[in-house]
Design a protein around this motif. Structure first.
Motif, PDB file in Angstrom:
ATOM      1  N   HIS A 104      25.575   1.025  29.573  1.00 53.64           N
ATOM      2  CA  HIS A 104      26.509   2.126  29.337  1.00 53.64           C
ATOM      3  C   HIS A 104      27.190   2.518  30.643  1.00 53.64           C
ATOM      4  O   HIS A 104      26.572   2.499  31.700  1.00 53.64           O
ATOM      5  CB  HIS A 104      25.784   3.352  28.762  1.00 53.64           C
ATOM      6  N   TYR A 105      28.458   2.880  30.552  1.00 53.86           N
ATOM      7  CA  TYR A 105      29.162   3.431  31.707  1.00 53.86           C
ATOM      8  C   TYR A 105      30.384   4.202  31.218  1.00 53.86           C
ATOM      9  O   TYR A 105      30.978   3.858  30.189  1.00 53.86           O
ATOM     10  CB  TYR A 105      29.590   2.332  32.689  1.00 53.86           C
ATOM     11  N   LYS A 106      30.718   5.267  31.904  1.00 51.04           N
ATOM     12  CA  LYS A 106      31.905   6.045  31.557  1.00 51.04           C
ATOM     13  C   LYS A 106      32.217   7.026  32.683  1.00 51.04           C
ATOM     14  O   LYS A 106      31.404   7.253  33.583  1.00 51.04           O
ATOM     15  CB  LYS A 106      31.713   6.791  30.245  1.00 51.04           C
TER      16      LYS A 106
END
Length: 211
Positions: free
Chosen positions: A184-186
């Motif tokens: 996950h990344y944001k």
């Protein structure tokens, strides 16, 4: 090192030249008394007692310190597939032990689900409460090294298990899938300030490309 064997290289124990049940068990026993973190506290066994455990996995479980959550045995192919190729065969989750305010075991839950793993495809989510697996209650599983290795270990053996969750029962089989080092990344906008979030799961050969 317990000073019985001088250190040469990484370990003071030379791996056996012949791979048999007995030489593997003897190697495990010697390492557990030489390079193991709790070597000084590892119990002494006669050779007959070493071989009475049947195989190296059973022997490791008998010698492993109660604080040790990390030592396990895995075949070379499975190890290389995981760390070099980013591939594994498993259910695809890690468990979390939840305790009450007094530190007493409360329940077992799903701590993490690997993307595209059998658990993920079965709809099991992080935080799902586990009541039991294959009819074993969670406390029994946590008290048994054999059951812990069976369900949470790195074995590449075929295995289908019925997970009894809080709101449903799900049958899941171990299967092959690719490990995503970055799952996950944001970018999070926090009151006008941009904050980068990244979930980096594991250090393996494919991690560089993922980053």
């Amino acid at each position: 090192n317990n000073n019985k064997t001088p250190m040469t290289g990484l370990f003071g124990v030379t791996p056996p030249t012949e791979c048999t049940a007995k030489t593997k068990m003897q190697f495990i026993y010697d390492v557990m008394h030489d390079s193991y973190l709790w070597a000084d506290e590892t119990k002494e066994l006669t050779q007959a007692e070493i071989f009475s455990h049947g195989n190296e996995a059973t022997l490791l479980n008998a010698l492993r310190h109660k604080k040790d959550r990390f030592s396990y045995i895995q075949d070379a192919k499975g190890h290389n597939n995981y760390f070099e190729k980013g591939k594994t065969k498993s259910f695809g989750f890690t468990p979390s032990v939840i305790r009450d305010e007094n530190g007493t075991f409360d329940y077992l839950s799903i701590g993490y689900v690997f993307p595209n793993s059998p658990m993920d495809l079965a709809g099991i989510k992080r935080g799902d409460k586990i009541l039991g697996i294959d009819g074993f209650d969670t406390l029994t599983i946590l008290r048994s090294d054999i059951l812990i290795d069976r369900y949470f270990g790195g074995s590449s053996d075929d295995l289908t298990a019925r997970f009894e969750l809080q709101d449903r029962n799900v049958t899941v089989a171990r299967d092959d899938f690719d490990i995503k080092a970055v799952s996950h990344y944001k970018i999070i906008d926090s009151n006008g300030t941009k904050v980068a979030y990244i979930h980096f799961k594991t250090f393996i050969a494919t991690s560089n490309d993922a980053l």
